[in-house]
Design a protein around this motif. Structure first.
Motif, PDB file in Angstrom:
ATOM      1  N   THR A 102       0.827  -1.218   0.000  1.00  0.00           N
ATOM      2  CA  THR A 102       0.000   0.000   0.000  1.00  0.00           C
ATOM      3  C   THR A 102       0.856   1.261   0.000  1.00  0.00           C
ATOM      4  O   THR A 102       0.422   2.310  -0.482  1.00  0.00           O
ATOM      5  CB  THR A 102      -0.941   0.040   1.221  1.00  0.00           C
ATOM      6  OG1 THR A 102      -0.168   0.043   2.430  1.00  0.00           O
ATOM      7  CG2 THR A 102      -1.890  -1.148   1.216  1.00  0.00           C
ATOM      8  N   ILE A 109      -7.434   4.132  -2.455  1.00  0.00           N
ATOM      9  CA  ILE A 109      -7.736   2.736  -2.129  1.00  0.00           C
ATOM     10  C   ILE A 109      -8.451   2.043  -3.285  1.00  0.00           C
ATOM     11  O   ILE A 109      -8.198   0.876  -3.582  1.00  0.00           O
ATOM     12  CB  ILE A 109      -8.593   2.669  -0.854  1.00  0.00           C
ATOM     13  CG1 ILE A 109      -7.785   3.186   0.341  1.00  0.00           C
ATOM     14  CG2 ILE A 109      -9.061   1.252  -0.583  1.00  0.00           C
ATOM     15  CD1 ILE A 109      -8.587   3.327   1.610  1.00  0.00           C
ATOM     16  N   GLU A 110      -9.327   2.769  -3.955  1.00  0.00           N
ATOM     17  CA  GLU A 110     -10.100   2.186  -5.053  1.00  0.00           C
ATOM     18  C   GLU A 110      -9.202   1.692  -6.190  1.00  0.00           C
ATOM     19  O   GLU A 110      -9.564   0.772  -6.932  1.00  0.00           O
ATOM     20  CB  GLU A 110     -11.103   3.212  -5.589  1.00  0.00           C
ATOM     21  CG  GLU A 110     -12.216   3.583  -4.617  1.00  0.00           C
ATOM     22  CD  GLU A 110     -11.763   4.489  -3.486  1.00  0.00           C
ATOM     23  OE1 GLU A 110     -12.471   4.558  -2.458  1.00  0.00           O
ATOM     24  OE2 GLU A 110     -10.693   5.137  -3.619  1.00  0.00           O
ATOM     25  N   GLU A 138      -9.996  -1.430   8.273  1.00  0.00           N
ATOM     26  CA  GLU A 138     -10.775  -0.837   7.177  1.00  0.00           C
ATOM     27  C   GLU A 138     -10.318  -1.372   5.829  1.00  0.00           C
ATOM     28  O   GLU A 138     -11.143  -1.722   4.970  1.00  0.00           O
ATOM     29  CB  GLU A 138     -10.657   0.685   7.220  1.00  0.00           C
ATOM     30  CG  GLU A 138     -11.258   1.338   8.454  1.00  0.00           C
ATOM     31  CD  GLU A 138     -11.081   2.839   8.449  1.00  0.00           C
ATOM     32  OE1 GLU A 138     -11.559   3.492   7.499  1.00  0.00           O
ATOM     33  OE2 GLU A 138     -10.454   3.371   9.389  1.00  0.00           O
ATOM     34  N   ILE A 139      -9.020  -1.443   5.624  1.00  0.00           N
ATOM     35  CA  ILE A 139      -8.542  -1.928   4.332  1.00  0.00           C
ATOM     36  C   ILE A 139      -8.668  -3.442   4.223  1.00  0.00           C
ATOM     37  O   ILE A 139      -8.853  -3.991   3.138  1.00  0.00           O
ATOM     38  CB  ILE A 139      -7.101  -1.449   4.061  1.00  0.00           C
ATOM     39  CG1 ILE A 139      -6.768  -1.663   2.578  1.00  0.00           C
ATOM     40  CG2 ILE A 139      -6.101  -2.137   4.960  1.00  0.00           C
ATOM     41  CD1 ILE A 139      -5.545  -0.915   2.114  1.00  0.00           C
ATOM     42  N   ARG A 141     -11.185  -5.179   5.312  1.00  0.00           N
ATOM     43  CA  ARG A 141     -12.568  -5.397   4.860  1.00  0.00           C
ATOM     44  C   ARG A 141     -12.674  -5.140   3.359  1.00  0.00           C
ATOM     45  O   ARG A 141     -13.329  -5.886   2.627  1.00  0.00           O
ATOM     46  CB  ARG A 141     -13.519  -4.498   5.635  1.00  0.00           C
ATOM     47  CG  ARG A 141     -13.646  -4.842   7.118  1.00  0.00           C
ATOM     48  CD  ARG A 141     -14.763  -4.050   7.770  1.00  0.00           C
ATOM     49  NE  ARG A 141     -14.806  -4.267   9.210  1.00  0.00           N
ATOM     50  CZ  ARG A 141     -14.387  -3.392  10.123  1.00  0.00           C
ATOM     51  NH1 ARG A 141     -13.902  -2.225   9.726  1.00  0.00           N
ATOM     52  NH2 ARG A 141     -14.447  -3.666  11.414  1.00  0.00           N
ATOM     53  N   HIS A 142     -12.022  -4.075   2.884  1.00  0.00           N
ATOM     54  CA  HIS A 142     -12.056  -3.762   1.457  1.00  0.00           C
ATOM     55  C   HIS A 142     -11.331  -4.838   0.652  1.00  0.00           C
ATOM     56  O   HIS A 142     -11.775  -5.229  -0.433  1.00  0.00           O
ATOM     57  CB  HIS A 142     -11.413  -2.397   1.222  1.00  0.00           C
ATOM     58  CG  HIS A 142     -11.398  -1.978  -0.220  1.00  0.00           C
ATOM     59  ND1 HIS A 142     -12.547  -1.722  -0.931  1.00  0.00           N
ATOM     60  CD2 HIS A 142     -10.363  -1.793  -1.086  1.00  0.00           C
ATOM     61  CE1 HIS A 142     -12.233  -1.384  -2.179  1.00  0.00           C
ATOM     62  NE2 HIS A 142     -10.919  -1.429  -2.293  1.00  0.00           N
ATOM     63  N   THR A 145     -12.932  -7.919  -1.014  1.00  0.00           N
ATOM     64  CA  THR A 145     -13.677  -7.790  -2.264  1.00  0.00           C
ATOM     65  C   THR A 145     -12.760  -7.791  -3.490  1.00  0.00           C
ATOM     66  O   THR A 145     -13.241  -7.726  -4.624  1.00  0.00           O
ATOM     67  CB  THR A 145     -14.494  -6.492  -2.275  1.00  0.00           C
ATOM     68  OG1 THR A 145     -13.606  -5.355  -2.359  1.00  0.00           O
ATOM     69  CG2 THR A 145     -15.339  -6.357  -1.015  1.00  0.00           C
ATOM     70  N   TYR A 177     -10.940 -10.414   7.642  1.00  0.00           N
ATOM     71  CA  TYR A 177     -10.503 -10.879   6.330  1.00  0.00           C
ATOM     72  C   TYR A 177     -10.570 -12.394   6.275  1.00  0.00           C
ATOM     73  O   TYR A 177      -9.928 -13.083   7.070  1.00  0.00           O
ATOM     74  CB  TYR A 177      -9.064 -10.404   6.051  1.00  0.00           C
ATOM     75  CG  TYR A 177      -8.559 -10.753   4.677  1.00  0.00           C
ATOM     76  CD1 TYR A 177      -9.051 -10.106   3.546  1.00  0.00           C
ATOM     77  CD2 TYR A 177      -7.591 -11.746   4.501  1.00  0.00           C
ATOM     78  CE1 TYR A 177      -8.589 -10.434   2.276  1.00  0.00           C
ATOM     79  CE2 TYR A 177      -7.128 -12.079   3.236  1.00  0.00           C
ATOM     80  CZ  TYR A 177      -7.628 -11.420   2.129  1.00  0.00           C
ATOM     81  OH  TYR A 177      -7.181 -11.744   0.869  1.00  0.00           O
TER      82      TYR A 177
END
Length: 226
Positions: A102, A109-110, A138-139, A141-142, A145, A177
């Protein structure tokens, strides 16, 4: 539980990372290391798996790709963070598992959705994810996907410190996760390895604890706790 030897490369040598203060990293010539020359270093320690951080490339300088290839050929699996800034850069070295950090990979983030392979390294300093300053959960959880093979929690601020791990933080991250999840940074010894195993992490990235003898070298050679 996979045990992975961390190998930080700078200036063509293995260096000892501590707390992410890269300007102060020095060749790793102590502990179990007979030499900071990477191929000699890996041949002596004989790890099953390695995680290479190409600090030259991560900091925007010339990648050490040829050296990385030679090191990767000595082990069963090599994870590689070369500071990729686009999906194409991540695939530049064949025969490794690419790591998308990151710290360098995306402005937003998108934009991580553009990466289709490898592991996402959630790079943390001061409890916050670089460069966005959000909490790791937070990341995570993202990331559930996205198309990554798994995630790495890399606590850069704790690297080389052996300060130990906190169960509650690890449990919260693991719960966010569902995929493969590795951890690196601050592992102090066997008790931390057992803690990660108990919580359900799939691997640990370690180095300093191995050189200090608090995690047996034989475990790293086997690639898992014995």
């Amino acid at each position: 539980m996979e045990l992975i030897l961390a190998v930080d490369l700078a200036g063509g040598l293995v260096v000892h990372g501590k707390s992410g203060m890269r300007a102060g990293y020095r060749p790793l010539t102590w502990g179990l290391a007979p030499s900071a020359e990477p191929e000699a270093y890996i041949s002596a320690l004989q790890p099953r798996y390695i995680y290479i951080a190409d600090l030259e490339s991560i900091q925007g300088r010339t990648p050490q790709d040829d050296l990385v290839r030679r090191c990767a050929a000595l082990v069963e699996r090599c994870y590689l963070d070369r500071g990729c800034r686009s999906p194409g850069e991540c695939m530049a070295v064949e025969g490794v598992t690419p790591v998308v950090g990151t710290e360098t990979a995306a402005r937003a983030i998108e934009d991580l959705a553009a990466y289709r392979a490898g592991y996402l390294s959630i790079d943390i300093k001061g409890g916050r994810v670089l460069p966005w300053g959000i909490r790791p959960v937070e990341i995570l959880r993202h990331a559930s996907t996205l198309s990554f093979e798994g995630c790495i929690i890399l606590n850069i601020g704790a690297v080389g410190t052996e300060r130990g791990l906190i169960r509650e933080e690890l449990e919260e991250m693991r719960a966010c996760y569902p995929g493969r999840l590795l951890y690196g940074g601050g592992v102090a010894g066997v008790d931390d390895i057992r803690l990660l195993t108990d919580i359900g992490f799939d691997g640990a990235i370690i180095a300093t604890a191995v050189h200090h003898g608090t995690v047996p070298l034989e475990w790293v050679r086997r690639g898992h706790p014995c």
